[in-house]
Design a protein around this motif. Structure first.
Motif, PDB file in Angstrom:
ATOM      1  N   ALA A  84      72.960 115.059  30.789  1.00 16.15           N
ATOM      2  CA  ALA A  84      73.876 115.882  31.590  1.00 16.15           C
ATOM      3  C   ALA A  84      74.093 115.262  32.968  1.00 16.15           C
ATOM      4  CB  ALA A  84      73.331 117.299  31.726  1.00 16.15           C
ATOM      5  N   ALA A  85      73.040 114.704  33.559  1.00 18.08           N
ATOM      6  CA  ALA A  85      73.171 114.067  34.874  1.00 18.08           C
ATOM      7  C   ALA A  85      74.081 112.851  34.796  1.00 18.08           C
ATOM      8  CB  ALA A  85      71.800 113.681  35.410  1.00 18.08           C
ATOM      9  N   SER A  86      73.929 112.080  33.730  1.00 23.72           N
ATOM     10  CA  SER A  86      74.771 110.902  33.546  1.00 23.72           C
ATOM     11  C   SER A  86      76.236 111.304  33.370  1.00 23.72           C
ATOM     12  CB  SER A  86      74.290 110.112  32.328  1.00 23.72           C
ATOM     13  OG  SER A  86      75.120 109.016  32.087  1.00 23.72           O
ATOM     14  N   LEU A  87      76.466 112.337  32.568  1.00 22.24           N
ATOM     15  CA  LEU A  87      77.826 112.835  32.363  1.00 22.24           C
ATOM     16  C   LEU A  87      78.407 113.384  33.665  1.00 22.24           C
ATOM     17  CD1 LEU A  87      80.112 113.429  30.363  1.00 22.24           C
ATOM     18  CD2 LEU A  87      79.013 115.629  29.916  1.00 22.24           C
ATOM     19  N   ALA A  88      77.602 114.124  34.436  1.00 25.04           N
ATOM     20  CA  ALA A  88      78.061 114.684  35.705  1.00 25.04           C
ATOM     21  C   ALA A  88      78.433 113.577  36.679  1.00 25.04           C
ATOM     22  CB  ALA A  88      76.990 115.592  36.303  1.00 25.04           C
ATOM     23  N   LEU A  89      77.635 112.524  36.719  1.00 27.18           N
ATOM     24  CA  LEU A  89      77.943 111.403  37.607  1.00 27.18           C
ATOM     25  C   LEU A  89      79.232 110.714  37.185  1.00 27.18           C
ATOM     26  CD1 LEU A  89      77.142 109.658  39.992  1.00 27.18           C
ATOM     27  CD2 LEU A  89      75.723 108.294  38.443  1.00 27.18           C
TER      28      LEU A  89
END
Length: 154
Positions: free
Chosen positions: A94-99
């Motif tokens: 999720a963090a990678s997608l958000a970034l």
């Protein structure tokens, strides 16, 4: 199906909403599936399939979204009461997608398209002007919130 839960119990500080939603209790490398029975802004009551020893602090991850750092308030058989301590860090995917989503946002926000429309007096209509202001504010809020959540993760 959401339903208000009886709040006549003096231990309750706020109204709880009855739900049946899947979640996971995560701690260390362990994950226990559970069902959220009711929830409020400050905590949740969940049921697991098995009686398990759960540490005082865990991450409660709701299916389809939110995750909270929580601590155990009480246990009774396979039911547990959690109090939320705050948002949990985003999961790595999720963090990678958000970034990626944050990096894909236009650097100059909505400035160019709105400036173009203003140059032809498009916003002389008060309804459109108000909608534009709301869109600019919402975009700025979204961008700021996304940036804060990514920073919280790192």
């Amino acid at each position: 199906m959401n339903a208000q839960i009886d709040t006549t119990d003096p231990r309750r500080r706020e109204t709880r909403t009855g739900v049946l939603k899947r979640a996971k209790i995560a701690f260390g490398r362990a994950v226990i599936d559970c069902v959220v029975l009711d929830v409020s802004s400050s905590g949740a009551r969940v049921r697991t399939d098995v009686t398990a020893t759960i540490p005082d602090r865990v991450i409660l991850r709701f299916a389809g979204g939110g995750a909270y750092v929580a601590h155990v308030q009480w246990t009774q058989g396979t039911e547990l009461g959690f109090a939320f301590d705050g948002l949990a860090p985003l999961a790595e995917d999720a963090a990678s997608l958000a970034l990626s989503a944050f990096n894909a946002l236009p650097a100059n926000d909505l400035d160019i398209p709105i400036r173009l429309l203003r140059s032809v007096r498009f916003f002389d209509d008060p309804v459109l002007a108000k909608a534009t202001e709301a869109a600019e504010a919402a975009y700025a809020h979204f961008k700021t919130t996304l940036k804060e959540r990514i920073r919280f993760q790192v």
